[in-house]
Design an enzyme around this catalytic site. Sequence first.
Site, mmCIF file in Angstrom:
data_model
loop_
_atom_site.group_PDB
_atom_site.id
_atom_site.type_symbol
_atom_site.label_atom_id
_atom_site.label_comp_id
_atom_site.label_asym_id
_atom_site.label_seq_id
_atom_site.Cartn_x
_atom_site.Cartn_y
_atom_site.Cartn_z
ATOM 1 C CG ASN A 206 -3.120 9.558 -3.582
ATOM 2 O OD1 ASN A 206 -3.183 9.613 -4.819
ATOM 3 N ND2 ASN A 206 -2.067 9.071 -2.938
ATOM 4 C CD1 TRP A 207 -9.412 9.187 -5.701
ATOM 5 C CD2 TRP A 207 -9.919 9.634 -7.837
ATOM 6 N NE1 TRP A 207 -10.608 9.880 -5.706
ATOM 7 C CE2 TRP A 207 -10.942 10.168 -7.007
ATOM 8 C CE3 TRP A 207 -10.041 9.795 -9.214
ATOM 9 C CZ2 TRP A 207 -12.048 10.855 -7.513
ATOM 10 C CZ3 TRP A 207 -11.141 10.474 -9.717
ATOM 11 C CH2 TRP A 207 -12.133 10.992 -8.877
ATOM 12 C CE LYS A 208 -2.607 5.186 -2.379
ATOM 13 N NZ LYS A 208 -1.709 4.478 -1.481
ATOM 14 C CG HIS B 168 2.164 9.448 -1.821
ATOM 15 N ND1 HIS B 168 2.459 8.096 -1.838
ATOM 16 C CD2 HIS B 168 0.965 9.563 -1.212
ATOM 17 C CE1 HIS B 168 1.455 7.433 -1.274
ATOM 18 N NE2 HIS B 168 0.540 8.305 -0.892
ATOM 19 C CD GLU C 269 1.618 4.640 -2.842
ATOM 20 O OE1 GLU C 269 1.035 5.264 -3.736
ATOM 21 O OE2 GLU C 269 1.019 4.154 -1.850
ATOM 22 C CD GLU D 95 -0.029 10.070 3.155
ATOM 23 O OE1 GLU D 95 -1.229 9.767 3.151
ATOM 24 O OE2 GLU D 95 0.681 9.999 2.154
ATOM 25 N N GLY E 113 -1.895 1.858 2.967
ATOM 26 C CA GLY E 113 -2.404 0.714 2.205
ATOM 27 C C GLY E 113 -2.256 -0.619 2.911
ATOM 28 C CB SER F 251 -4.894 2.154 6.920
ATOM 29 O OG SER F 251 -3.987 1.452 6.087
ATOM 30 N N GLY G 232 -6.285 7.178 0.748
ATOM 31 C CA GLY G 232 -5.994 6.407 -0.453
ATOM 32 C C GLY G 232 -7.137 5.458 -0.778
ATOM 33 N N GLY G 233 -6.997 4.206 -0.365
ATOM 34 C CA GLY G 233 -7.977 3.161 -0.708
ATOM 35 C C GLY G 233 -9.428 3.561 -0.461
HETATM 36 C C1 PEP Z 1 -2.219 7.503 0.597
HETATM 37 O O1 PEP Z 1 -2.119 7.029 -0.529
HETATM 38 O O2 PEP Z 1 -1.809 8.659 0.800
HETATM 39 C C2 PEP Z 1 -2.813 6.696 1.665
HETATM 40 C C3 PEP Z 1 -2.841 7.177 2.868
HETATM 41 O O3 PEP Z 1 -3.299 5.457 1.298
HETATM 42 P P1 PEP Z 1 -4.268 4.503 2.216
HETATM 43 O O4 PEP Z 1 -5.368 5.385 2.760
HETATM 44 O O5 PEP Z 1 -4.774 3.484 1.254
HETATM 45 O O6 PEP Z 1 -3.424 3.953 3.304
#
Ligand code: PEP
Length: 262
Positions: free
Chosen positions: A11-13, A99, A101, A171, A177, A217, A238-239
Amino acid sequence: MKARKPFVGGNWKMNTTLASAAELVRGISDALSRVGAVDIAVFPPFPYLVAIGGILRDRHGRVRLGAQNVYHEPEGAFTGEVSMHMLQDCGVQMVLVGHSERRHVMGETDKLINQKVKAVLASGMECVLCVGETLEQREAGHANQVNERQVRAALSQVPEDHVPRLTIAYEPVWAIGTGHTATPEDAQDAHAKIRGVIEDLYGPRSAQPLRIIYGGSVKAANARSLFDQPDIDGGLIGGASLKIAEFVSIVRSAADAATQGE
Ligand code: PEP
């Protein structure tokens, strides 16, 4: 051998430029062209979907194309929104819904998320439904109740024959994040409980094959211990999905966990 083929999504957000997104997807798909035991997808920002889809097609579609969001209405006066057909026109195969966010920054409700899940699954695309509790809810001992409520609300009136196109991403909001990851044992417990909810709603024939992936994470260093758990069927990243070497290593961990003991 794990019961379900794992899935790892990036997930590049709201990150990357057109040039860096192209470089990222080329690096990922070239490095993973021969890793067979895992389904892989990337979820780029909307404006880059067509370009990234073209690069993926040129590389024989080993990595699938996903969208980070969608609106459930087919067309009309919904300024700034994107429809199912528009995504399909761009070659999108799966969509993230719910999600954290979207829930917590954009204020999406369980009702809206349910409308989106129903519309994505009815369109024939796959849906990755995200659920998870906040830190406050976890500390109050309500994590499982919150996850159950979010799953039941999101799947209200979803017919059983659409469930094979569904993946659930657990999640925990406090892990996204932040660098804090759920322990493999806590994540496994949450996943098993979510599978129990699906079994209650649709029976074991739908619950057993359903992939429940973990997000929060995940990085190369902790991926394998999570993916070794019996009910953790991959990850939403994500990251770490913005770094070719990290993401490739996470996908390889899922492949190794899946083929362990063969
Ligand atoms: C996500 O955006 O779904 C996520 C899990 O982000 P991160 O891996 O950065 O915690």
